[in-house]
Scaffold this motif. Structure first.
Motif, PDB file in Angstrom:
ATOM      1  N   THR A  51     -13.525   5.761  -3.653  1.00 49.05           N
ATOM      2  CA  THR A  51     -12.401   6.481  -4.255  1.00 49.05           C
ATOM      3  C   THR A  51     -11.077   5.924  -3.754  1.00 49.05           C
ATOM      4  N   ASP A  52     -10.021   6.161  -4.550  1.00 49.80           N
ATOM      5  CA  ASP A  52      -8.696   5.710  -4.135  1.00 49.80           C
ATOM      6  C   ASP A  52      -8.186   6.491  -2.931  1.00 49.80           C
ATOM      7  N   ALA A  53      -8.654   7.727  -2.767  1.00 54.56           N
ATOM      8  CA  ALA A  53      -8.243   8.504  -1.603  1.00 54.56           C
ATOM      9  C   ALA A  53      -8.677   7.812  -0.313  1.00 54.56           C
ATOM     10  N   LEU A  54      -9.915   7.327  -0.304  1.00 50.76           N
ATOM     11  CA  LEU A  54     -10.415   6.608   0.871  1.00 50.76           C
ATOM     12  C   LEU A  54      -9.728   5.254   1.021  1.00 50.76           C
ATOM     13  N   ARG A  55      -9.438   4.618  -0.099  1.00 50.81           N
ATOM     14  CA  ARG A  55      -8.751   3.321  -0.043  1.00 50.81           C
ATOM     15  C   ARG A  55      -7.361   3.474   0.563  1.00 50.81           C
ATOM     16  N   TRP A  56      -6.680   4.545   0.193  1.00 50.26           N
ATOM     17  CA  TRP A  56      -5.354   4.795   0.761  1.00 50.26           C
ATOM     18  C   TRP A  56      -5.458   5.140   2.243  1.00 50.26           C
ATOM     19  N   PHE A  57      -6.495   5.880   2.599  1.00 51.94           N
ATOM     20  CA  PHE A  57      -6.660   6.270   4.003  1.00 51.94           C
ATOM     21  C   PHE A  57      -6.875   5.036   4.885  1.00 51.94           C
ATOM     22  N   HIS A  58      -7.567   4.034   4.326  1.00 49.94           N
ATOM     23  CA  HIS A  58      -7.875   2.819   5.085  1.00 49.94           C
ATOM     24  C   HIS A  58      -6.943   1.663   4.730  1.00 49.94           C
ATOM     25  N   LYS A  59      -5.840   1.937   4.085  1.00 51.58           N
ATOM     26  CA  LYS A  59      -4.908   0.880   3.679  1.00 51.58           C
ATOM     27  C   LYS A  59      -4.506   0.028   4.883  1.00 51.58           C
ATOM     28  N   PRO A  60      -4.545  -1.299   4.744  1.00 49.27           N
ATOM     29  CA  PRO A  60      -4.145  -2.161   5.868  1.00 49.27           C
ATOM     30  C   PRO A  60      -2.660  -2.022   6.164  1.00 49.27           C
ATOM     31  N   ASP A  61      -2.320  -2.025   7.422  1.00 43.23           N
ATOM     32  CA  ASP A  61      -0.917  -1.874   7.823  1.00 43.23           C
ATOM     33  C   ASP A  61      -0.068  -3.060   7.395  1.00 43.23           C
ATOM     34  N   THR A  62      -0.703  -4.193   7.139  1.00 40.74           N
ATOM     35  CA  THR A  62       0.043  -5.395   6.778  1.00 40.74           C
ATOM     36  C   THR A  62       0.542  -5.392   5.335  1.00 40.74           C
ATOM     37  N   ILE A  63       0.081  -4.435   4.533  1.00 39.27           N
ATOM     38  CA  ILE A  63       0.488  -4.355   3.128  1.00 39.27           C
ATOM     39  C   ILE A  63       1.277  -3.072   2.914  1.00 39.27           C
ATOM     40  N   SER A  64       2.435  -3.167   2.321  1.00 42.30           N
ATOM     41  CA  SER A  64       3.277  -1.998   2.088  1.00 42.30           C
ATOM     42  C   SER A  64       2.653  -1.087   1.030  1.00 42.30           C
TER      43      SER A  64
END
Length: 224
Positions: free
Chosen positions: A108-121
């Motif tokens: 899900t996108d919710a999990l993708r956002w939760f794990h978003k890499p810090d290197t990408i804004s």
């Protein structure tokens, strides 16, 4: 991440020696290897090489990228094409790995956002998610970028549409195809849609040259 190189001043730059093809060959093997590793770090820099563009030549930061390379190494102008090609290759690899680790890895996108890499804004990651959900990106659903099997093509091309009446039942055929993945099929009148020829002007471009968001027509599961 080669902090010693990124912290280097102009006065501390190493001179890169090129061959007749504009490729780095010196002054030593160690410096050449360090230079190549440095170019890989440039490709992973989200400010110098943002990922929310379909093709590398569309990046509006190409001149800025070259200027940064020149600040850390003394590279003759003849080496620019080779340098940009090297960064391009690393940029593509980085983009594929990012999709595998932060899109395919979560349902899900919710999990993708939760794990978003810090290197990408956040704006860049939002654009990436929008593109990965789009029709253009569907043909790259396999995280290993393998060509679809004939069995998969057969099934995908014969999916039933909601509300349409069918005289025959193809479900048994699909099951037989799954049971025999090596079957050789001749599929008439079917082709996989190709990517836009010119990604810089295509409607699926994530950001245009004026840094304005474009409409992709994708279904995006917005996180609230």
């Amino acid at each position: 991440m080669l902090p010693k190189v990124h912290a280097r001043t102009r006065g501390e730059r190493e001179v890169i020696v090129l061959n007749s093809l504009g490729q780095s060959i010196g002054p030593t093997c160690e410096i050449v290897q360090e230079f190549k590793q440095f170019l890989e770090t440039v490709a992973r820099d989200s400010e110098l090489a943002p990922l929310n563009y379909i093709k590398f030549p569309c990046l509006p930061t190409l001149d800025k990228m070259w200027e940064y390379v020149q600040k850390k190494y003394m590279v003759p102008e003849a080496g620019r094409e080779w340098v940009m090609q090297a960064i391009n290759g690393s940029w593509k690899d980085h983009k594929c790995l990012t999709k595998k680790n932060f899109f395919y890895a979560y349902p899900t996108d919710a999990l993708r956002w939760f794990h978003k890499p810090d290197t990408i804004s956040e704006p860049q990651f939002r654009e990436l998610l929008q593109y990965w959900h789009s029709k253009v990106a569907e043909k790259q659903q396999d995280p290993d970028k393998q060509e679809p099997s004939q069995a998969r093509i057969y099934k995908e091309s014969r999916k039933r549409k909601v509300g349409r009446t069918y005289l025959t039942n193809h479900e048994n055929i699909a099951e037989n195809i799954d049971a025999n993945p090596g079957i050789n099929l001749v599929i008439p009148d079917f082709s996989i849609p190709s990517a836009p020829k010119d990604a810089c002007s295509a409607p699926y471009l994530l950001l245009d040259q004026n840094r304005q968001s474009s409409k992709s027509g994708a279904t995006f599961n917005q996180v609230t």
